[in-house]
Design a protein around this motif. Structure first.
Motif, PDB file in Angstrom:
ATOM      1  N   ASP A 106      71.835  32.916 150.489  1.00  0.00           N
ATOM      2  CA  ASP A 106      70.503  33.439 150.173  1.00  0.00           C
ATOM      3  C   ASP A 106      70.388  34.889 150.636  1.00  0.00           C
ATOM      4  N   VAL A 113      71.062  36.650 154.231  1.00  0.00           N
ATOM      5  CA  VAL A 113      70.336  36.207 155.432  1.00  0.00           C
ATOM      6  C   VAL A 113      70.769  34.815 155.889  1.00  0.00           C
ATOM      7  N   SER A 114      71.346  34.023 154.985  1.00  0.00           N
ATOM      8  CA  SER A 114      71.756  32.678 155.378  1.00  0.00           C
ATOM      9  C   SER A 114      72.731  32.105 154.352  1.00  0.00           C
ATOM     10  N   THR A 116      73.928  28.088 152.979  1.00  0.00           N
ATOM     11  CA  THR A 116      73.666  26.654 153.046  1.00  0.00           C
ATOM     12  C   THR A 116      74.810  25.901 152.385  1.00  0.00           C
ATOM     13  N   THR A 131      72.409  24.724 157.090  1.00  0.00           N
ATOM     14  CA  THR A 131      72.095  26.138 156.871  1.00  0.00           C
ATOM     15  C   THR A 131      72.389  26.924 158.139  1.00  0.00           C
ATOM     16  N   GLU A 132      73.150  27.991 157.999  1.00  0.00           N
ATOM     17  CA  GLU A 132      73.452  28.901 159.109  1.00  0.00           C
ATOM     18  C   GLU A 132      72.844  30.262 158.785  1.00  0.00           C
ATOM     19  N   TYR A 133      72.226  30.887 159.793  1.00  0.00           N
ATOM     20  CA  TYR A 133      71.514  32.147 159.578  1.00  0.00           C
ATOM     21  C   TYR A 133      72.297  33.324 160.147  1.00  0.00           C
ATOM     22  N   MET A 134      72.371  34.390 159.358  1.00  0.00           N
ATOM     23  CA  MET A 134      73.130  35.565 159.748  1.00  0.00           C
ATOM     24  C   MET A 134      72.638  36.135 161.075  1.00  0.00           C
ATOM     25  N   GLU A 136      71.500  34.683 163.597  1.00  0.00           N
ATOM     26  CA  GLU A 136      71.929  33.877 164.736  1.00  0.00           C
ATOM     27  C   GLU A 136      73.443  33.863 164.896  1.00  0.00           C
ATOM     28  N   CYS A 137      74.165  34.028 163.798  1.00  0.00           N
ATOM     29  CA  CYS A 137      75.610  33.814 163.827  1.00  0.00           C
ATOM     30  C   CYS A 137      76.444  35.080 163.957  1.00  0.00           C
ATOM     31  N   ILE A 152      79.774  33.941 157.122  1.00  0.00           N
ATOM     32  CA  ILE A 152      78.584  33.087 157.158  1.00  0.00           C
ATOM     33  C   ILE A 152      78.776  31.876 156.228  1.00  0.00           C
ATOM     34  N   ALA A 156      78.895  27.880 157.667  1.00  0.00           N
ATOM     35  CA  ALA A 156      78.118  26.761 157.132  1.00  0.00           C
ATOM     36  C   ALA A 156      79.027  25.634 156.638  1.00  0.00           C
TER      37      ALA A 156
END
Length: 279
Positions: A106, A113-114, A116, A131-134, A136-137, A152, A156
């Motif tokens: 997404d 930004v993420s 999934t 879902t992993e968020y940029m 945070e990661c 990213i 995920a």
């Protein structure tokens, strides 16, 4: 006690025999190659811990000689089995219940930004969705700086595969590094949130990269490969060039290069279909 030792030794010997036969190697050759392929240079590990590692590899049908799974030392002498990208994809593709894997990225204002990842199982009514968020990661490491979108997606996918297929005794390399940072008290914040400590940052830069030009040249060559065969050929050339002293890469640089090879191999593998939304 002596009976327990004998039983353990017999089980270890049987495990080595089974895995070496699967690779078409003698037990001695397999054992020596496994120790050199799956352990960091100059690290010592007991036979008992290696037996534990091989048991995990066999449990998931992974080949340690191809670094589909490998072993890393951590804080307090604790060793961890690390699930490589190729190993995760192989585990998913070979599992009889796997019914498809997708990953969607997404974007907001053209910036990722993420990601999934969705894993479908034939025996489950609902899929595993992670879902992993940029924000945070993303970390201040070579792969995250060079290939944030790839990383990213990979993050995920790895987590979704581990959850869907019950991989609770091996972690991905990025997660292992975060865990070690937490144990040692180092910051796990993304690169843009790292505290400003010029003296420490300068020392880290000096020890991390021996030769920026060589490292970047290799990463660019990896990115340009268009087939699995081309990637394997490049890897052979790289090993030969480094052994002959024509390529100036330190241990930290080689870790970055290995991760780039694994990530590119995953992209070139057509068994998993990636679906991205570039909207």
């Amino acid at each position: 006690m002596s009976n327990d030792v004998t039983i353990y030794a017999d089980r270890r010997q049987q495990l080595v025999a089974e895995m070496s036969e699967a690779q078409g190697m003698t037990e001695a050759d397999f054992y020596n190659e496994m120790r050199s392929s799956c352990l960091p240079a100059r690290e010592q590990v007991s036979d008992q811990r290696l037996f534990t590692f091989l048991s995990i590899a066999k449990k998931y049908g992974l080949n340690p000689l191809m670094r589909e799974i490998y072993y890393m030392p951590g804080q307090g002498g604790k060793w961890s089995a690390i699930l490589g990208a190729d190993g995760a994809y192989k585990l998913a593709n070979s599992h009889p219940a796997c019914n498809g894997i997708t990953v969607k990225v997404d974007f907001e204002d053209g910036v990722a930004v993420s990601a999934t990842a969705t894993v479908h199982r034939k025996d489950w009514d609902n899929p595993v969705v992670v879902t992993e968020y940029m924000a945070e990661c993303k970390r201040n490491t070579g792969p995250w700086k060079q290939y944030p979108l790839r990383m990213i997606k990979h993050k995920a996918l790895m987590q979704a595969i581990r959850i869907a297929f019950g991989v609770n005794d091996a972690m991905d390399h990025d997660e292992w590094e975060r865990h070690q940072d937490a144990l040692s008290g180092r910051s796990g914040a993304p690169a843009e949130q790292q505290p400003q400590q010029p003296e420490q940052r300068e020392e880290r830069d000096i020890t991390t990269t021996v030769n920026d030009a060589d490292r970047l040249r290799v990463l660019e060559a990896i990115e340009k490969t268009d087939s699995i065969d081309a990637l394997a050929e490049l890897q052979q050339h790289l090993v030969q060039a480094r052994n002959e002293g024509r390529l100036n890469l330190g241990d930290a640089d080689m870790q970055i290069v290995r991760e780039a090879f694994m990530a590119r191999h995953g992209e070139l593998t057509k068994a998993i279909e990636y679906q991205e939304d570039d909207a």
